[in-house]
Design a protein around this motif. Structure first.
Motif, PDB file in Angstrom:
ATOM      1  N   THR A 435       0.873  -1.180   0.000  1.00  0.00           N
ATOM      2  CA  THR A 435       0.000   0.000   0.000  1.00  0.00           C
ATOM      3  C   THR A 435       0.909   1.228   0.000  1.00  0.00           C
ATOM      4  OG1 THR A 435      -0.107  -0.231   2.416  1.00  0.00           O
ATOM      5  CG2 THR A 435      -1.962  -1.090   1.132  1.00  0.00           C
ATOM      6  N   ASP A 508       3.520  -0.719 -18.916  1.00  0.00           N
ATOM      7  CA  ASP A 508       2.704   0.486 -18.813  1.00  0.00           C
ATOM      8  C   ASP A 508       2.250   0.920 -20.194  1.00  0.00           C
ATOM      9  OD1 ASP A 508       3.064   0.542 -16.105  1.00  0.00           O
ATOM     10  OD2 ASP A 508       4.513   2.174 -16.101  1.00  0.00           O
ATOM     11  N   ASP A 579      -4.625   1.633 -18.857  1.00  0.00           N
ATOM     12  CA  ASP A 579      -4.552   1.993 -17.433  1.00  0.00           C
ATOM     13  C   ASP A 579      -3.646   3.175 -17.104  1.00  0.00           C
ATOM     14  OD1 ASP A 579      -6.241  -0.263 -16.718  1.00  0.00           O
ATOM     15  OD2 ASP A 579      -4.483  -1.520 -17.057  1.00  0.00           O
ATOM     16  N   PRO A 581      -2.993   6.891 -15.841  1.00  0.00           N
ATOM     17  CA  PRO A 581      -3.817   7.679 -14.918  1.00  0.00           C
ATOM     18  C   PRO A 581      -4.422   8.898 -15.594  1.00  0.00           C
ATOM     19  CG  PRO A 581      -1.491   8.054 -14.491  1.00  0.00           C
ATOM     20  CD  PRO A 581      -1.562   6.971 -15.526  1.00  0.00           C
ATOM     21  N   CYS A 587      -1.089   9.683  -8.504  1.00  0.00           N
ATOM     22  CA  CYS A 587      -1.198   8.234  -8.724  1.00  0.00           C
ATOM     23  C   CYS A 587       0.118   7.591  -8.304  1.00  0.00           C
ATOM     24  CB  CYS A 587      -1.502   7.932 -10.195  1.00  0.00           C
ATOM     25  SG  CYS A 587      -1.516   6.169 -10.580  1.00  0.00           S
ATOM     26  N   ARG A 589       0.374   4.276  -7.619  1.00  0.00           N
ATOM     27  CA  ARG A 589       0.397   2.887  -8.088  1.00  0.00           C
ATOM     28  C   ARG A 589      -0.658   2.734  -9.179  1.00  0.00           C
ATOM     29  NH1 ARG A 589      -1.297  -1.577  -3.837  1.00  0.00           N
ATOM     30  NH2 ARG A 589      -3.100  -0.188  -3.838  1.00  0.00           N
ATOM     31  N   ARG A 590      -0.236   2.357 -10.363  1.00  0.00           N
ATOM     32  CA  ARG A 590      -1.175   2.168 -11.466  1.00  0.00           C
ATOM     33  C   ARG A 590      -1.904   0.830 -11.331  1.00  0.00           C
ATOM     34  NH1 ARG A 590       0.999   4.278 -17.320  1.00  0.00           N
ATOM     35  NH2 ARG A 590       1.746   6.337 -16.661  1.00  0.00           N
ATOM     36  N   ASP A 591      -3.136   0.828 -11.811  1.00  0.00           N
ATOM     37  CA  ASP A 591      -3.832  -0.446 -11.965  1.00  0.00           C
ATOM     38  C   ASP A 591      -3.225  -1.181 -13.153  1.00  0.00           C
ATOM     39  OD1 ASP A 591      -5.603   0.089  -9.879  1.00  0.00           O
ATOM     40  OD2 ASP A 591      -6.985   1.159 -11.206  1.00  0.00           O
ATOM     41  N   ARG A 592      -3.345  -2.499 -13.138  1.00  0.00           N
ATOM     42  CA  ARG A 592      -2.922  -3.310 -14.290  1.00  0.00           C
ATOM     43  C   ARG A 592      -4.057  -4.259 -14.628  1.00  0.00           C
ATOM     44  NH1 ARG A 592       2.330  -3.209 -11.861  1.00  0.00           N
ATOM     45  NH2 ARG A 592       3.794  -2.087 -13.191  1.00  0.00           N
ATOM     46  N   SER A 593      -4.664  -4.037 -15.783  1.00  0.00           N
ATOM     47  CA  SER A 593      -5.780  -4.880 -16.191  1.00  0.00           C
ATOM     48  C   SER A 593      -5.436  -5.605 -17.482  1.00  0.00           C
ATOM     49  CB  SER A 593      -7.040  -4.019 -16.386  1.00  0.00           C
ATOM     50  OG  SER A 593      -6.844  -3.073 -17.431  1.00  0.00           O
TER      51      SER A 593
END
Length: 704
Positions: A435, A508, A579, A581, A587, A589-593
């Motif tokens: 976190t 990224d 993903d 921002p 931001c 921490r970027r999301d990773r989808s």
């Protein structure tokens, strides 16, 4: 036969209960923070039954009898069968599990010892675990692995490691000429590659993007008007130069928070203060200017807390923090550091900068319930009361320069830990603390607390040099090990918290686009300068006021994605699909989808279609005329390795199938490829279809 030591896994890297004794910070505090502190924590206005569980002296008065769980009210309540008395109440969505109740019982039986929260404790340099001359990072990692009967993974294959280090340090894949080092690969060769990449201008571009995420960088104001900021790029370019010159992180911090207050400030230091000018700004005609100003200052407080201290200080804007020892008075004392700043465009640099108001300075108040119109008690600038005190200021009251120096003082327990955690996460997909913007009691505990503190102390000892810290990390076996799946850790450590292997990381958004342009030969590598406008479909502008979009001329559209103009109302859809921002907030921490839309984008978006076309024509012109040579070259350009025999067979079969399809389609089929003028348009069209497949492979989209 390997001995497997079982432990409780709680979808967290901070809880590994193989250890015999229950530890408050590791085992108990996370449960209290998640499920109890909202009603029995620091916030006196929301506290129920006058019971406070975050302070031992208060808890033992009525709720806990150390050593005697059955006589403790806490144990009775969490095991009660009557819905009227059980805690948490049945209406709470955060119920205790059997494992958590068991931990509470054991903890009370063992004396109910409390600990100060780990993140607020001073950083002490722990000894490196005994090892046979291994790298210090590996010594910490292997010591933890051994307690669970695990060994680190073997080293990654040289080609996998070479591609990994190029993508991680520069955001670009290696070129065919870069692969020549594989013929004489050694530890020394690898170190030379690392040094060369750290010295590359592309290093600053890659790592600037990480920081710009946290700086909520954009080229426009946001809100409905979304006015353009034509000189915002000057701050972005300052960040690139700061990384490339290895500006020490303490100076990097001071210049961004208070560069305008430094003695004999330079133009560069003034430009650095653009950090807090990056936030969205409401310039609408009917806006309440005082409310907009208040919201802008709140953003500066919250962003400073998240980025440098990893704390959710924004939770104390309306009331004392429910989980951490941050009072509402603390919040507005911190707010006071920014209350007498004004936005100013520096004439000598044309950059957006901060400036301190010297006349008619404002008094700062606690704003009750976070309402800018409700003034509570007066406050003066001060650091958070739960952290070490700020050094005495030479001025009547401390200012932003004092704040910046406090953040990077050796006594501050958070800044170096948070910075090291950010950097670590870029090499493993997650930090030692998962976190990164919450080092408070509601966040996760570090998976390797001793390693985190050793790295934090080493970071400061090396003069806050990010390049030295990065080299230290990437030279370790922990970084260089294989990322291949391991059955022996799948059940023991499914999230790979113990780092018994590397992690495969999805690229990224910007790096994916840059990689496609790089392998195709289209990438323009000019560093810095004004942002450019990529081609966009017309329907993007159906919403909002932005219009009259015109793509930048010539080869500007092939520059690195870092330089794409970021308009808050017209985000570049290719990047947001992967993903990136939105610049609304910091931001960290970027999301990773992984979605079908991403695959469709890779196949059909203009930039990837054009990259596939250029890649195919490159293979056509650079290879011998036979199909096998062309396919091998196309494969190597894209994935940085030669195809295996079975892969070449499948590509050859696909090539033949597609060539027959193109021939059958005739002129109409060729037209779909943009009217090819190559000597053999049918072969060119066929190779384009192969290139599109290769650019869509999992191996291209991820780094091993």
């Amino acid at each position: 036969m390997r001995l497997v030591i079982p432990f409780v896994f709680a979808a967290s890297c901070g809880v590994f209960a193989a250890e015999t004794r229950v530890e408050f910070n590791r085992d108990i505090r996370p449960i209290l923070a998640a499920k109890c502190y909202a009603c029995h924590g620091p916030d006196e206005d929301k506290r129920e039954a006058d019971l406070r569980l975050d302070v031992r002296a208060e808890a033992v008065k009525s709720a806990i009898r150390p050593g005697k769980p059955e006589e403790s009210e806490l144990w009775k309540r969490i095991t009660h069968t009557d819905p009227a008395d059980v805690m948490p109440p049945p209406s709470s969505p955060k119920q205790l599990t059997k494992v958590e109740r068991s931990l509470f019982r054991r903890w009370i039986a063992e004396g109910a010892e409390y600990q100060n929260h780990w993140a607020f404790e001073p950083i002490k340099r722990p000894p490196v675990p005994a090892s046979n001359g291994t790298h210090p990072i590996d010594a910490f990692i292997e010591a933890r692995l051994s307690t669970h009967g695990l060994q680190p993974a073997p080293a990654a294959a040289p080609i996998a490691l070479l591609r990994r280090i190029y993508l991680d340090l520069t955001g670009l894949p290696p070129t065919p000429s870069d692969l020549a080092v594989l013929s004489y690969w050694s530890d020394k060769t690898y170190e030379q590659v690392v040094d060369r990449l750290l010295a590359s201008p592309a290093f600053g571009e890659r790592w600037a993007r990480h920081w710009l995420d946290m700086a909520r960088y954009a080229d426009s104001n946001g809100f409905l008007g979304d006015g353009l900021r034509p000189n915002a790029y000057l701050y972005r370019d300052w960040v690139i130069r700061a990384f490339n010159s290895d500006l020490p992180f303490d100076q990097f911090t001071i210049q961004q928070i208070a560069g305008d207050l430094l003695p004999d400030r330079t133009r560069e230091q003034l430009t650095a203060t653009g950090f807090h000018r990056n936030a969205a700004l409401n310039t609408e005609a009917g806006v309440d200017k005082e409310e907009a100003r208040y919201q802008n200052l709140v953003d500066r407080v919250n962003t400073t807390g998240r980025v440098w201290m990893g704390l959710t200080v924004g939770c104390a804007q309306c009331h004392t923090h429910k989980y951490d020892p941050i009072t509402i008075r603390d919040y507005y004392s911190f707010y006071a550091f920014f209350n007498n700043t004004e936005d100013r465009d520096a004439p000598e640099t044309k950059a957006q900068a901060l400036a301190e108001v010297t006349k008619d300075r404002r008094q700062t108040y606690v704003h009750m319930a976070g309402d800018y119109t409700r003034r509570g008690p007066d406050v003066i600038p001060a650091s958070l009361s739960a952290l070490p005190s700020m050094a005495r200021s030479a001025a009547p009251e401390p200012g932003r320069l004092d704040l910046a120096r406090w953040l990077v003082s050796p006594q501050h327990p958070l800044t170096s830990r948070v910075a090291v955690n950010h950097i670590w996460s870029k090499f493993f997909g997650f930090g030692l603390v998962r976190t990164p913007d919450d080092f408070g009691t509601a966040g996760e505990s570090p998976s390797h607390p001793e390693l985190l503190d050793w790295l934090a102390s080493e970071f400061m000892r090396q003069g806050w040099s990010r390049k030295q810290l990065i080299k230290l990390i990437v030279m370790s076996h922990t970084y260089r090990q294989s990322s291949a799946h391991r059955e022996d850790i799948a059940e023991i450590d499914p999230l790979n918290c113990l780092l018994a292997r590397q992690n495969r990381i999805r690229l990224d958004a910007e790096i994916l686009r840059d990689s496609a342009l790089a392998v195709s030969g289209l990438l323009k590598r000019t560093v810095g300068g004004p942002s450019f406008r990529p081609p966009l479909p017309e329907d993007v502008f159906d919403v909002g006021r932005s219009s009259n979009w015109k793509a930048s001329p010539g080869d500007e559209i092939y520059r690195r994605s870092l330089y794409i103009i970021t308009l808050r109302s017209v985000l570049y859809p290719t990047l947001t699909t992967f993903d990136s921002p939105d610049a609304a907030d910091a931001c960290v921490r970027r999301d990773r989808s992984n979605t079908p839309l991403q695959a469709l984008t890779m196949m059909n978006d203009g930039v990837f279609v054009e990259a596939a076309r250029s890649l195919a024509l490159r293979a056509l012109s650079e290879s011998p005329p036979d199909t096998a040579s062309r396919l091998k070259h196309l494969f190597t350009l894209t994935l940085n390795r030669a195809p295996r025999s079975e892969e070449l067979q499948r590509l050859t079969a696909f090539h033949a199938e597609q060539k027959a399809s193109v021939k059958k389609g005739g002129a109409a089929a060729l037209q779909t490829f943009g009217g090819l003028t190559a000597p053999d348009p049918v072969e060119a069209a066929t190779l384009i279809t192969v290139a599109r497949v290769l650019l869509n492979l999992d191996e291209f989209i991820n780094r091993e």
